[in-house]
Design an enzyme around this catalytic site. Sequence first.
Site, PDB file in Angstrom:
ATOM      1  N   GLU A 187     -15.913  -7.654   9.681  1.00  0.00           N
ATOM      2  CA  GLU A 187     -14.324  -7.691  10.514  1.00  0.00           C
ATOM      3  C   GLU A 187     -13.733  -7.315   9.404  1.00  0.00           C
ATOM      4  O   GLU A 187     -12.530  -7.514  10.102  1.00  0.00           O
ATOM      5  CB  GLU A 187     -14.624  -8.866  11.155  1.00  0.00           C
ATOM      6  CG  GLU A 187     -14.226 -10.107  10.304  1.00  0.00           C
ATOM      7  CD  GLU A 187     -15.876 -10.345  10.182  1.00  0.00           C
ATOM      8  OE1 GLU A 187     -15.746 -11.710   9.848  1.00  0.00           O
ATOM      9  OE2 GLU A 187     -16.362  -9.878  10.644  1.00  0.00           O
TER      10      GLU A 187
ATOM     11  N   ASP B  23     -17.667  -5.803  19.049  1.00  0.00           N
ATOM     12  CA  ASP B  23     -17.768  -4.829  18.729  1.00  0.00           C
ATOM     13  C   ASP B  23     -16.444  -3.733  19.876  1.00  0.00           C
ATOM     14  O   ASP B  23     -14.860  -3.834  18.533  1.00  0.00           O
ATOM     15  CB  ASP B  23     -19.029  -3.773  19.517  1.00  0.00           C
ATOM     16  CG  ASP B  23     -20.079  -3.790  18.849  1.00  0.00           C
ATOM     17  OD1 ASP B  23     -19.822  -4.640  17.296  1.00  0.00           O
ATOM     18  OD2 ASP B  23     -20.765  -2.738  19.516  1.00  0.00           O
TER      19      ASP B  23
ATOM     20  N   HIS C 274     -21.765  -9.495  21.294  1.00  0.00           N
ATOM     21  CA  HIS C 274     -22.210  -8.581  19.905  1.00  0.00           C
ATOM     22  C   HIS C 274     -20.912  -7.482  20.573  1.00  0.00           C
ATOM     23  O   HIS C 274     -20.306  -6.877  20.214  1.00  0.00           O
ATOM     24  CB  HIS C 274     -23.002  -8.290  19.405  1.00  0.00           C
ATOM     25  CG  HIS C 274     -23.265  -9.282  18.671  1.00  0.00           C
ATOM     26  ND1 HIS C 274     -22.492  -9.841  17.203  1.00  0.00           N
ATOM     27  CD2 HIS C 274     -23.575 -10.504  18.202  1.00  0.00           C
ATOM     28  CE1 HIS C 274     -22.867 -10.969  16.298  1.00  0.00           C
ATOM     29  NE2 HIS C 274     -23.989 -10.797  16.898  1.00  0.00           N
TER      30      HIS C 274
ATOM     31  N   ASN D 180     -18.381 -13.258  18.976  1.00  0.00           N
ATOM     32  CA  ASN D 180     -19.563 -12.781  18.658  1.00  0.00           C
ATOM     33  C   ASN D 180     -19.838 -14.554  19.575  1.00  0.00           C
ATOM     34  O   ASN D 180     -20.929 -13.657  20.423  1.00  0.00           O
ATOM     35  CB  ASN D 180     -20.039 -12.411  17.512  1.00  0.00           C
ATOM     36  CG  ASN D 180     -19.670 -10.730  17.141  1.00  0.00           C
ATOM     37  OD1 ASN D 180     -19.531 -10.044  18.131  1.00  0.00           O
ATOM     38  ND2 ASN D 180     -19.614 -11.049  15.740  1.00  0.00           N
TER      39      ASN D 180
ATOM     40  N   ASP E 168      -8.242  -9.000   7.966  1.00  0.00           N
ATOM     41  CA  ASP E 168      -9.478  -9.972   8.730  1.00  0.00           C
ATOM     42  C   ASP E 168      -9.396 -10.437  10.132  1.00  0.00           C
ATOM     43  O   ASP E 168      -8.034 -11.432   9.334  1.00  0.00           O
ATOM     44  CB  ASP E 168      -9.594 -10.210   7.970  1.00  0.00           C
ATOM     45  CG  ASP E 168     -11.430 -11.457   7.506  1.00  0.00           C
ATOM     46  OD1 ASP E 168     -12.337 -10.562   7.664  1.00  0.00           O
ATOM     47  OD2 ASP E 168     -11.904 -12.877   8.295  1.00  0.00           O
TER      48      ASP E 168
END
Length: 323
Positions: free
Chosen positions: A244, A218, A214, A209, A201
């Site tokens: 994630e 990504d 965002h 973010n 994680d």
Amino acid sequence: MAKVSQMKPTQELSTHSTPLSNPAVIARLALTKLAQAAIPPTPDNYAREYRRASGQPDEAVDDPSEETLASESAETLLDLVETLALTTAGLTNGIERFGGDLKTLVGAADNTSPEGIRALVKDLTALGLALEKDAGESRLELDATRNRLDQVTAELERSQAQARIDPLTGSVNRRGMEEIIRREISRARRTQTPFSVAILDIDHFKHVNDEHGHDVGDQALIHMVAVIRAGLRDTDVMCRYGGEEFAVVLPGANVQGALYVVDRLRVMVEKSRLPISSGALQICFSAGVAELAGDEDRDALLKRADTALYSAKRAGRNRVQAG
């Protein structure tokens, strides 16, 4: 002298003057047209001939989306199976008719005179040519159908593979991961070899973010997957577990080996900065590792790895722990 009957399935289909409605007949006619014109039965060519055979106007054929490719391929496959059945049934009928006509000719022939023998030879030749023509037409249809079946098989395999891939990162998605873990558990028990799974994680991903947007988030996911993949063996599999969170499937690795591998991946990711407009972004992750134990199933194995992940989070993040 008995009249020789000849089967002409292709001619009967090709002279149909009204729109056809039977999918198998339409598919058979389309494939025959392609074979006779020596046109390769690609998806576009097949679709065009199929529309013509069904009486629809020509129009551009849109590329199928990944969501509909499997269902369209499956429908085409069913049409082709019916086409094969019709073609082989037609050839079988032609052979049976040939046998019946042959018996009739021989029984009715006057084989006591030269004229009768010549007439018999002439009729037998015509009968043989008719059967050869039927066989040739069936061979064209079967060859075209076989080529199209190869195309459909490839399309189905591609769509099935795409259905198990995360479109953003290119890693295996959760559905594919569950299938792989189930298979590897069976293999590990059959071969008496270790098997481990790690759940990763990204630390403080919400902050990435919120601060950078965002799009950068990504990019961070894509970047981390690329770095980790570079450090895995060919037998290891990188999967997107959700959001994630990612999973690494490690066949043949016991818990000590899995800890070593995943910690090495953690260092690789930490040292590999992601270039962004404001500079370079450092990405770190926490991970939990679990080795398959006893008669444990997939869900129990993943739960232990997930519990170890949260232990790593509570212990300060950017670390790997075993469950």
